[in-house]
Write a protein that holds these residues in place. Structure first.
Motif, PDB file in Angstrom:
ATOM      1  N   MET A   1       0.832  -1.174   0.000  1.00  0.00           N
ATOM      2  CA  MET A   1       0.000   0.000   0.000  1.00  0.00           C
ATOM      3  C   MET A   1       0.882   1.244   0.000  1.00  0.00           C
ATOM      4  SD  MET A   1      -2.822   1.031   2.826  1.00  0.00           S
ATOM      5  CE  MET A   1      -4.106   2.108   2.354  1.00  0.00           C
ATOM      6  N   ALA A   2       0.562   2.199  -0.862  1.00  0.00           N
ATOM      7  CA  ALA A   2       1.341   3.428  -0.946  1.00  0.00           C
ATOM      8  C   ALA A   2       1.078   4.296   0.271  1.00  0.00           C
ATOM      9  CB  ALA A   2       0.969   4.181  -2.220  1.00  0.00           C
ATOM     10  N   SER A   3       2.088   5.090   0.616  1.00  0.00           N
ATOM     11  CA  SER A   3       1.910   5.977   1.762  1.00  0.00           C
ATOM     12  C   SER A   3       1.026   7.160   1.390  1.00  0.00           C
ATOM     13  CB  SER A   3       3.274   6.471   2.244  1.00  0.00           C
ATOM     14  OG  SER A   3       3.875   7.244   1.238  1.00  0.00           O
ATOM     15  N   LYS A   4       0.367   7.708   2.384  1.00  0.00           N
ATOM     16  CA  LYS A   4      -0.498   8.861   2.169  1.00  0.00           C
ATOM     17  C   LYS A   4       0.371  10.099   2.015  1.00  0.00           C
ATOM     18  CE  LYS A   4      -4.192   6.856   4.878  1.00  0.00           C
ATOM     19  NZ  LYS A   4      -5.034   6.987   6.048  1.00  0.00           N
ATOM     20  N   ARG A   5      -0.118  11.040   1.223  1.00  0.00           N
ATOM     21  CA  ARG A   5       0.607  12.282   0.985  1.00  0.00           C
ATOM     22  C   ARG A   5      -0.239  13.442   1.481  1.00  0.00           C
ATOM     23  NH1 ARG A   5       2.955  14.410  -4.808  1.00  0.00           N
ATOM     24  NH2 ARG A   5       4.012  16.230  -3.962  1.00  0.00           N
ATOM     25  N   LEU A   6       0.371  14.354   2.217  1.00  0.00           N
ATOM     26  CA  LEU A   6      -0.332  15.529   2.718  1.00  0.00           C
ATOM     27  C   LEU A   6      -0.024  16.731   1.839  1.00  0.00           C
ATOM     28  CD1 LEU A   6       0.220  15.189   6.560  1.00  0.00           C
ATOM     29  CD2 LEU A   6      -1.817  14.624   5.243  1.00  0.00           C
ATOM     30  N   LEU A   7      -1.071  17.473   1.504  1.00  0.00           N
ATOM     31  CA  LEU A   7      -0.953  18.701   0.726  1.00  0.00           C
ATOM     32  C   LEU A   7      -1.846  19.747   1.373  1.00  0.00           C
ATOM     33  CD1 LEU A   7      -1.341  17.107  -2.812  1.00  0.00           C
ATOM     34  CD2 LEU A   7       0.782  17.937  -1.799  1.00  0.00           C
ATOM     35  N   VAL A   8      -1.559  21.001   1.089  1.00  0.00           N
ATOM     36  CA  VAL A   8      -2.378  22.086   1.594  1.00  0.00           C
ATOM     37  C   VAL A   8      -3.025  22.777   0.400  1.00  0.00           C
ATOM     38  CG1 VAL A   8      -2.420  24.213   2.941  1.00  0.00           C
ATOM     39  CG2 VAL A   8      -0.825  22.389   3.554  1.00  0.00           C
ATOM     40  N   LEU A   9      -4.341  22.887   0.433  1.00  0.00           N
ATOM     41  CA  LEU A   9      -5.091  23.588  -0.607  1.00  0.00           C
ATOM     42  C   LEU A   9      -5.102  25.071  -0.244  1.00  0.00           C
ATOM     43  CD1 LEU A   9      -6.889  23.200  -3.152  1.00  0.00           C
ATOM     44  CD2 LEU A   9      -8.828  23.050  -1.596  1.00  0.00           C
ATOM     45  N   VAL A  10      -4.597  25.903  -1.155  1.00  0.00           N
ATOM     46  CA  VAL A  10      -4.463  27.344  -0.909  1.00  0.00           C
ATOM     47  C   VAL A  10      -4.939  28.119  -2.127  1.00  0.00           C
ATOM     48  CG1 VAL A  10      -2.503  27.080   0.686  1.00  0.00           C
ATOM     49  CG2 VAL A  10      -2.073  27.367  -1.761  1.00  0.00           C
ATOM     50  N   PRO A  11      -5.239  29.418  -1.967  1.00  0.00           N
ATOM     51  CA  PRO A  11      -5.528  30.233  -3.144  1.00  0.00           C
ATOM     52  C   PRO A  11      -4.271  30.296  -4.013  1.00  0.00           C
ATOM     53  CG  PRO A  11      -6.162  31.384  -1.135  1.00  0.00           C
ATOM     54  CD  PRO A  11      -5.386  30.172  -0.724  1.00  0.00           C
ATOM     55  N   ALA A  12      -4.437  30.267  -5.319  1.00  0.00           N
ATOM     56  CA  ALA A  12      -3.289  30.341  -6.211  1.00  0.00           C
ATOM     57  C   ALA A  12      -2.596  31.683  -6.029  1.00  0.00           C
ATOM     58  CB  ALA A  12      -3.719  30.155  -7.657  1.00  0.00           C
ATOM     59  N   PRO A  13      -1.259  31.678  -5.943  1.00  0.00           N
ATOM     60  CA  PRO A  13      -0.547  32.949  -5.819  1.00  0.00           C
ATOM     61  C   PRO A  13      -0.666  33.746  -7.114  1.00  0.00           C
ATOM     62  CG  PRO A  13       0.996  31.124  -6.047  1.00  0.00           C
ATOM     63  CD  PRO A  13      -0.376  30.527  -5.945  1.00  0.00           C
ATOM     64  N   GLU A  14      -0.584  35.060  -6.993  1.00  0.00           N
ATOM     65  CA  GLU A  14      -0.598  35.915  -8.176  1.00  0.00           C
ATOM     66  C   GLU A  14       0.646  35.614  -8.996  1.00  0.00           C
ATOM     67  OE1 GLU A  14      -3.102  38.025  -8.951  1.00  0.00           O
ATOM     68  OE2 GLU A  14      -4.129  37.325  -7.154  1.00  0.00           O
ATOM     69  N   ASN A  15       0.605  35.897 -10.297  1.00  0.00           N
ATOM     70  CA  ASN A  15       1.777  35.690 -11.144  1.00  0.00           C
ATOM     71  C   ASN A  15       2.977  36.403 -10.559  1.00  0.00           C
ATOM     72  OD1 ASN A  15       0.606  34.096 -13.110  1.00  0.00           O
ATOM     73  ND2 ASN A  15      -0.128  35.855 -14.270  1.00  0.00           N
ATOM     74  N   GLY A  16       4.050  35.659 -10.369  1.00  0.00           N
ATOM     75  CA  GLY A  16       5.280  36.231  -9.847  1.00  0.00           C
ATOM     76  C   GLY A  16       5.336  36.321  -8.331  1.00  0.00           C
ATOM     77  N   ALA A  17       4.245  36.022  -7.647  1.00  0.00           N
ATOM     78  CA  ALA A  17       4.233  36.111  -6.186  1.00  0.00           C
ATOM     79  C   ALA A  17       4.883  34.880  -5.585  1.00  0.00           C
ATOM     80  CB  ALA A  17       2.802  36.245  -5.670  1.00  0.00           C
ATOM     81  N   THR A  18       5.409  35.039  -4.400  1.00  0.00           N
ATOM     82  CA  THR A  18       6.059  33.919  -3.729  1.00  0.00           C
ATOM     83  C   THR A  18       5.078  33.067  -2.959  1.00  0.00           C
ATOM     84  OG1 THR A  18       6.495  35.249  -1.769  1.00  0.00           O
ATOM     85  CG2 THR A  18       8.207  35.202  -3.481  1.00  0.00           C
ATOM     86  N   GLY A  19       3.855  33.572  -2.784  1.00  0.00           N
ATOM     87  CA  GLY A  19       2.852  32.807  -2.064  1.00  0.00           C
ATOM     88  C   GLY A  19       2.707  33.210  -0.619  1.00  0.00           C
TER      89      GLY A  19
END
Length: 118
Positions: A1-19
Motif C-alpha cells: 500500500m502506498a503511503s499517504k501524501r499531505l498537501l495544503v489547498l491554498v488560493p493560487a498565488p498571483e503571477n510572480g508572487a512567492t505565495g
C-alpha cells in the motif's frame, strides 16, 4: 500500500508572487466554508454524514482524498488534503485547482503546483 501524501489547498498565488502575504495585507482566502463545501460537492467530495471526530475540523471524503476544513471560521485560508489513492485523486485535484484558481502546496518543501497560471 502506498503511503499517504499531505498537501495544503491554498488560493493560487498571483503571477510572480512567492505565495506569502505581507504583514500589511490579509492573506487571501479560499472562500467561506459553505462555499467551499458547495464547490467540493461538485467534485464528489462531501461529509460522510458521520459524527465529527476532531474538534474544530470538518472532514470531507472525495475520490482518493480526504479534505480537512477548519470549522468555526468565516473565511477559510487553507484546507489540508490527504491523498489516499494518487491515481484517482490527481485528476480531480488538478481540475479543482484549474476551475477555482486554487493551488496545492507541499508542506514539506513549500512547492506550489496545480495553479492555473503555472
Amino acid at each position: 500500500m502506498a503511503s499517504k501524501r499531505l498537501l495544503v489547498l491554498v488560493p493560487a498565488p498571483e503571477n510572480g508572487a512567492t505565495g506569502s502575504a505581507t504583514p500589511s495585507h490579509a492573506a487571501p482566502s479560499l472562500g467561506t466554508a459553505k462555499d467551499i463545501r458547495a464547490t467540493l460537492a461538485r467534485f464528489n467530495t462531501a461529509s460522510d454524514g458521520g459524527t465529527k471526530k476532531s474538534l474544530g475540523t470538518e472532514i470531507l471524503h472525495g475520490p482518493g482524498i480526504l479534505v480537512e476544513l477548519p470549522s468555526g471560521q468565516d473565511l477559510v485560508n487553507q484546507a489540508l488534503i490527504t491523498v489516499i489513492e494518487e491515481d484517482i485523486a490527481w485528476p480531480v485535484l488538478m481540475r479543482l485547482c484549474r476551475t477555482q484558481n486554487w493551488a496545492l502546496q507541499d508542506p514539506s518543501t513549500g512547492r506550489i503546483f496545480g495553479a492555473q497560471h503555472m
